[in-house]
Design an enzyme around this catalytic site. Structure first.
Site, PDB file in Angstrom:
ATOM      1  N   GLY A  15       0.916  -0.959  -0.092  1.00 64.18           N
ATOM      2  CA  GLY A  15      -0.123  -0.138   0.069  1.00 64.18           C
ATOM      3  C   GLY A  15       0.774   1.290   0.143  1.00 64.18           C
ATOM      4  N   ARG A  76       1.034  -5.305  -5.885  1.00 60.97           N
ATOM      5  CA  ARG A  76       1.041  -6.713  -5.347  1.00 60.97           C
ATOM      6  C   ARG A  76       1.680  -7.630  -6.458  1.00 60.97           C
ATOM      7  NH1 ARG A  76      -0.513  -4.737  -0.083  1.00 60.97           N
ATOM      8  NH2 ARG A  76      -2.419  -3.417  -0.412  1.00 60.97           N
ATOM      9  N   ASP A 107       5.936  -4.901   6.149  1.00 58.95           N
ATOM     10  CA  ASP A 107       6.354  -6.217   6.660  1.00 58.95           C
ATOM     11  C   ASP A 107       6.464  -7.228   5.112  1.00 58.95           C
ATOM     12  OD1 ASP A 107       7.153  -5.987   9.062  1.00 58.95           O
ATOM     13  OD2 ASP A 107       5.625  -6.792   9.712  1.00 58.95           O
ATOM     14  N   THR A 129       4.478   2.669   5.814  1.00 54.24           N
ATOM     15  CA  THR A 129       3.041   1.952   5.740  1.00 54.24           C
ATOM     16  C   THR A 129       2.277   3.002   6.956  1.00 54.24           C
ATOM     17  OG1 THR A 129       1.568   0.290   6.592  1.00 54.24           O
ATOM     18  CG2 THR A 129       3.791   0.119   7.558  1.00 54.24           C
ATOM     19  N   ASP A 131       0.173   2.000   8.524  1.00 55.42           N
ATOM     20  CA  ASP A 131      -0.674   1.284   9.714  1.00 55.42           C
ATOM     21  C   ASP A 131       0.194   1.365  10.824  1.00 55.42           C
ATOM     22  OD1 ASP A 131      -2.400   0.601   7.832  1.00 55.42           O
ATOM     23  OD2 ASP A 131      -1.267  -1.508   7.385  1.00 55.42           O
ATOM     24  N   ASP A 133       2.749  -0.587  11.813  1.00 55.62           N
ATOM     25  CA  ASP A 133       2.689  -1.955  12.553  1.00 55.62           C
ATOM     26  C   ASP A 133       3.799  -2.823  12.328  1.00 55.62           C
ATOM     27  OD1 ASP A 133       2.285  -2.339   9.529  1.00 55.62           O
ATOM     28  OD2 ASP A 133       0.606  -3.724   9.794  1.00 55.62           O
ATOM     29  N   ARG A 175      -5.392  -2.467   8.817  1.00 52.17           N
ATOM     30  CA  ARG A 175      -5.096  -3.794   8.677  1.00 52.17           C
ATOM     31  C   ARG A 175      -5.427  -4.512  10.133  1.00 52.17           C
ATOM     32  NH1 ARG A 175      -3.177  -6.277   4.044  1.00 52.17           N
ATOM     33  NH2 ARG A 175      -2.071  -4.199   3.462  1.00 52.17           N
TER      34      ARG A 175
END
Ligand code: F6P
Length: 324
Positions: A15, A76, A107, A129, A131, A133, A175
């Site tokens: 993303g 992707r 990741d 990202t 996120d 995360d 996510r």
């Protein structure tokens, strides 16, 4: 000191995130400053497998630092997940004279970067990202812009929610991680925050809280729901039926990924991109750039992917305590 390698490539994967352009620009200009040539690989690993590669100069990245998205596009790729795809990618890099590669992404993208490092391409990951995360780093490029975009949107929903004395469930991205939800929960003064890391799926508790806070004079009830939990529309229908309080669901969606990056994302993009170029110039490989305790650091990719990160408990408790 002369760089150990002559030509590097840079790609963005997964993303997109605001600040990726700042990171690309920093990789390009950081590498050129150290005597390296830079090639841009378009559309992530998918584009790499299709040979979508072009030279980048210091001018190619002019006027990009303030732009959202990624000038290299992103995608992707299923093919790249296979050992054959990874070998083909390493071969294409070599055919193009690319000895080092910077992968800006999350990741999943780093796992691929690690595979390329094992196949002899000096590879460095940069965390990009929204996120937040990625366990090895306290910051990921894009989070600040995304969370500010979400915060501003939630303020707007809150205005109309108050006017109509409604309950609003607002779903934010992330996510399986609840960082955007938690930060918005605090920044927007939400009455409830549902995080994938801690939500117990006890809807009765939510219903009781709405009824209780109504009695205490609250005019609206804002529930921030993380994407990892989802189902905001059906949740809204059940809550309205159980409480009698009109309830609406708003899913913020991809607007959170766009827009001009904040100062923080431009600076982190620049610092992390430049750091990645420095690592390649020093002949390093198989590393992920991170930010920890006020400084920029790097970790072995495999070790970085094994690290765990948990949502800060104290922030969760404060969000709850301030919602009364
Ligand atoms: O990782 C960034 C992210 O925006 C997540 O928050 C979200 O789950 C996912 O990407 C959405 O992906 P896509 O753009 O492919 O729908």
């Amino acid at each position: 000191m002369a760089s150990k390698i002559k030509t590097i490539g840079v790609l963005t994967s997964g993303g997109d995130a605001p600040g990726m352009n700042a990171a690309i620009r920093a990789v390009v200009r950081g590498a050129i400053s150290q005597g390296m040539n830079v090639k841009g690989i378009y559309q992530g690993y998918k584009g790499l497998l299709n040979g979508e590669i072009a030279d980048l100069t210091a001018r190619s990245v002019s006027d990009t630092i303030s732009k959202g998205g990624t000038m290299l596009y992103t995608a992707r790729s299923m093919e790249f997940r296979t050992p054959e795809g990874q070998q083909k990618a390493a071969d294409i890099l070599r055919e193009n004279g690319i000895e080092g590669l910077v992968v800006i992404g999350g990741d999943g993208s780093f796992a691929g970067a690690g595979r390329l490092a094992k196949l002899g391409i000096n590879t460095i990951g940069v965390p990009g990202t929204i996120d937040l995360d990625i366990a090895c780093t306290e910051y990921t490029i894009g989070f600040d812009t995304a969370v500010n975009t979400a915060m501003e949107a939630i303020d707007k929903v809150r205005d109309t929610s108050t006017s109509h004395e409604r309950c609003s469930i607002i779903e934010v991205m992330g996510r399986n991680a609840g960082y955007i939800a938690l930060w918005c929960g605090i920044a927007n003064g939400a009455e409830d925050v549902l995080l994938p890391e801690s939500y117990d799926y006890d809807e009765q508790k939510l219903i009781n809280n709405i009824i209780e806070l109504r009695k205490r004079g609250k005019k609206h009830h804002i529930i921030i729901n993380a994407e990892g939990i989802g189902h905001s529309s059906s949740m809204a229908r059940r809550i309205e039926a159980a409480t009698g309080v009109e309830t609406r669901a708003t899913i913020l969606g991809h607007m959170q990924r766009g827009g001009s990056p904040t100062c923080r994302d431009r600076v982190f993009g620049s610092m992390m991109g430049a750091y990645a170029a420095d690592l390649l110039a020093e002949g390093k490989s198989d590393r992920v750039v991170g930010y920890r305790d006020g400084t920029w650091v790097d970790y072995d990719i495999t070790e970085a992917l094994e690290m765990q990160k948990s949502i800060p408990d104290y922030m969760v408790r404060v969000a709850k305590a301030l919602s009364i």
